[in-house]
Design an enzyme around this catalytic site. Structure first.
Site, mmCIF file in Angstrom:
data_model
loop_
_atom_site.group_PDB
_atom_site.id
_atom_site.type_symbol
_atom_site.label_atom_id
_atom_site.label_comp_id
_atom_site.label_asym_id
_atom_site.label_seq_id
_atom_site.Cartn_x
_atom_site.Cartn_y
_atom_site.Cartn_z
ATOM 1 N N ARG A 231 0.847 -1.196 0.000
ATOM 2 C CA ARG A 231 0.000 0.000 0.000
ATOM 3 C C ARG A 231 0.879 1.241 0.000
ATOM 4 O O ARG A 231 1.948 1.264 0.637
ATOM 5 C CB ARG A 231 -0.907 0.021 1.240
ATOM 6 C CG ARG A 231 -2.094 -0.891 1.157
ATOM 7 C CD ARG A 231 -3.165 -0.381 0.193
ATOM 8 N NE ARG A 231 -4.324 -1.253 0.149
ATOM 9 C CZ ARG A 231 -4.516 -2.223 -0.744
ATOM 10 N NH1 ARG A 231 -3.613 -2.451 -1.681
ATOM 11 N NH2 ARG A 231 -5.609 -2.961 -0.717
ATOM 12 N N HIS A 279 -1.442 1.029 -9.635
ATOM 13 C CA HIS A 279 -2.155 0.094 -8.741
ATOM 14 C C HIS A 279 -2.826 -1.040 -9.540
ATOM 15 O O HIS A 279 -4.015 -1.291 -9.408
ATOM 16 C CB HIS A 279 -3.204 0.842 -7.892
ATOM 17 C CG HIS A 279 -3.558 0.090 -6.628
ATOM 18 N ND1 HIS A 279 -3.829 0.694 -5.430
ATOM 19 C CD2 HIS A 279 -3.684 -1.232 -6.386
ATOM 20 C CE1 HIS A 279 -4.105 -0.215 -4.516
ATOM 21 N NE2 HIS A 279 -4.024 -1.394 -5.074
HETATM 22 N N1 LIG Z 1 -1.015 -3.553 -5.522
HETATM 23 C C1 LIG Z 1 -2.003 -4.414 -5.681
HETATM 24 O O1 LIG Z 1 -2.557 -4.567 -6.774
HETATM 25 C C2 LIG Z 1 -2.440 -5.251 -4.508
HETATM 26 C C3 LIG Z 1 -3.341 -6.315 -4.726
HETATM 27 C C4 LIG Z 1 -3.699 -7.116 -3.653
HETATM 28 C C5 LIG Z 1 -3.161 -6.875 -2.386
HETATM 29 N N2 LIG Z 1 -2.308 -5.834 -2.189
HETATM 30 C C6 LIG Z 1 -1.724 -5.585 -0.864
HETATM 31 O O2 LIG Z 1 -1.005 -6.739 -0.442
HETATM 32 C C7 LIG Z 1 -1.208 -6.886 0.971
HETATM 33 C C8 LIG Z 1 -0.848 -8.295 1.420
HETATM 34 O O3 LIG Z 1 -1.850 -9.216 1.011
HETATM 35 P P1 LIG Z 1 -1.858 -10.715 1.573
HETATM 36 O O4 LIG Z 1 -3.074 -11.379 1.043
HETATM 37 O O5 LIG Z 1 -0.548 -11.366 1.327
HETATM 38 O O6 LIG Z 1 -2.007 -10.433 3.154
HETATM 39 P P2 LIG Z 1 -1.869 -11.466 4.356
HETATM 40 O O7 LIG Z 1 -2.072 -12.865 3.864
HETATM 41 O O8 LIG Z 1 -2.735 -10.958 5.444
HETATM 42 O O9 LIG Z 1 -0.324 -11.353 4.773
HETATM 43 C C9 LIG Z 1 0.174 -10.254 5.434
HETATM 44 C C10 LIG Z 1 1.622 -10.549 5.854
HETATM 45 O O10 LIG Z 1 2.163 -9.376 6.449
HETATM 46 C C11 LIG Z 1 2.734 -9.714 7.714
HETATM 47 N N3 LIG Z 1 2.611 -8.578 8.635
HETATM 48 C C12 LIG Z 1 1.515 -7.829 8.926
HETATM 49 N N4 LIG Z 1 1.806 -6.879 9.822
HETATM 50 C C13 LIG Z 1 3.121 -7.017 10.103
HETATM 51 C C14 LIG Z 1 4.013 -6.336 10.956
HETATM 52 N N5 LIG Z 1 3.610 -5.294 11.728
HETATM 53 N N6 LIG Z 1 5.289 -6.747 11.013
HETATM 54 C C15 LIG Z 1 5.716 -7.791 10.257
HETATM 55 N N7 LIG Z 1 4.918 -8.490 9.417
HETATM 56 C C16 LIG Z 1 3.632 -8.100 9.352
HETATM 57 C C17 LIG Z 1 1.930 -10.893 8.202
HETATM 58 O O11 LIG Z 1 2.644 -11.602 9.194
HETATM 59 P P3 LIG Z 1 2.055 -12.965 9.850
HETATM 60 O O12 LIG Z 1 2.091 -14.001 8.736
HETATM 61 O O13 LIG Z 1 3.004 -13.274 10.918
HETATM 62 O O14 LIG Z 1 0.652 -12.636 10.287
HETATM 63 C C18 LIG Z 1 1.725 -11.657 6.895
HETATM 64 O O15 LIG Z 1 2.841 -12.480 6.625
HETATM 65 C C19 LIG Z 1 -2.678 -6.490 1.138
HETATM 66 O O16 LIG Z 1 -2.968 -6.124 2.473
HETATM 67 C C20 LIG Z 1 -2.798 -5.310 0.184
HETATM 68 O O17 LIG Z 1 -2.498 -4.109 0.876
HETATM 69 C C21 LIG Z 1 -1.943 -5.019 -3.235
#
Ligand SMILES: NC(=O)c1ccc[n+]([C@@H]2O[C@H](COP(=O)([O-])OP(=O)(O)OC[C@H]3O[C@@H](n4cnc5c(N)ncnc54)[C@H](OP(=O)(O)O)[C@@H]3O)[C@@H](O)[C@H]2O)c1
Length: 316
Positions: A231, A279
């Protein structure tokens, strides 16, 4: 029983997909119907992307909120969000594959110095640059969730040395795990290419800043590059611009921005080694999103519960 759609994507909403799969469900397309003041008392489910502030709170019989994207910060921005409703986020192989395509592409663009070759082509210059191989380059993936894990494994396949940073410890073959605030500095010290796939939360806001860039390695075979598809709220754009200009960073790839769309006046547009996309790293495909939401509603209606629920205290 109704499903309210308030999805502010540029592509059209395809309500027909829902109507065919769930004939008993009435669809209220908020963007098209709000001016007719539709009766919202039958709404049990809402599928949203950047919902209008207060809309979810105005649904007296709402049971489940579905996010039209993997991230949920767009829902938490609603100051009137009813905090007692479950939020299901979008998790799908389609989204994972799209994201990993973009991440691998950007990593290779920096590894192979494609931007420099583009400039040399424009000036008709036949110049060979020194070329490290992926196995000499260390990639650090911030966030090892649904998207980060898949990207890490695909980067591993490309030959990079891959490690990841998350909140909790991971055990992933071939990917060294760093975790928590205590593990961050060591992780940064071995990240020639740093990739952000963290959700936007209070802890991750502004994390990509000068203080962090200074902890990236200065002894790598390439100057550090930063890739952000998480983000825009996690990056400090003024710091990125400064770091590109003073050479602290060798390049960046940004798909997300502090404010979107990125202002036409942003200096980022004109920096040669900044690769910008609007994005689109992983757009939610409407057919995949509809199939996912329909499956989840059926599971819920049959008493089998909901998957991929957001922890509202952690914020992701
Ligand atoms: N640009 C785009 O087109 C696009 C598209 C889709 C998504 N996104 C972004 O990608 C993000 C990730 O998606 P996802 O499905 O992979 O999310 P997810 O499955 O919820 O994974 C989030 C990861 O971040 C880690 N994390 C969260 N807070 C943290 C912190 N304070 N310190 C260290 N690690 C932390 C989590 O750790 P744990 O495993 O230990 O919980 C987890 O490994 C979304 O939230 C969104 O913002 C962008």
């Amino acid at each position: 029983m109704s499903l309210l759609l308030d999805i502010k994507f540029d592509n059209p909403q395809e309500s027909d997909i829902f109507i065919e799969a769930l004939p008993d469900l009435k669809i209220i397309d908020w963007r098209a119907e709000q001016h007719n003041n539709p009766d919202l008392s039958s709404v049990r489910y809402a599928l949203v992307w950047k919902p209008d502030e207060g809309l979810l709170a105005s649904l007296p019989n709402l049971e489940v909120i579905f996010s039209a994207g993997a991230g949920v910060d767009h829902i938490f921005e609603d100051k009137k969000l009813p905090r007692d409703k479950p939020i299901v986020r979008f998790v799908d192989p389609d989204l994972r594959d799209r994201m990993s395509e973009w991440i691998v592409l950007q990593s290779l663009m920096h590894l192979r110095q494609q931007r420099s070759y583009d400039q040399n082509q424009q000036s008709h210059s036949w110049v060979e640059l020194s070329q490290p191989i992926a196995s000499e380059v260390r990639v650090g993936v911030m966030g090892l969730g649904e998207l980060g894990l898949d990207a890490a494994l695909k980067l591993k396949t490309m030959g990079f040395q891959v490690h990841g940073w998350s909140r909790s410890e991971k055990n992933i073959e071939g990917v060294q795990s760093y975790w928590g605030a205590d593990g961050l500095d060591a992780f940064l010290g071995v990240s020639d290419i740093l990739i952000n796939l963290l959700p936007l939360t209070k802890e991750t806001a502004g994390i990509l800043c000068t203080g962090l860039f200074e902890k990236l390695p200065s002894d790598g075979v390439m100057k550090p590059a930063v890739i952000n598809a998480g983000r825009g709220g996690s990056q400090v754009e003024a710091d990125i611009i400064r770091a590109l200009k003073n050479g602290l960073l060798g390049g960046v790839s940004l798909d997300v921005f502090e404010s979107e769309p990125l202002s036409k006046e942003s200096p980022l547009w004109d920096i040669d080694n900044a690769i910008l996309t609007p994005h689109i790293a992983a757009v939610s495909s409407m057919p995949a999103l509809a199939a996912y939401t329909i499956g989840m509603i059926k599971s819920y209606e049959n008493g089998k519960g909901l998957d991929n629920l957001v922890d509202q205290v952690r914020g992701y």
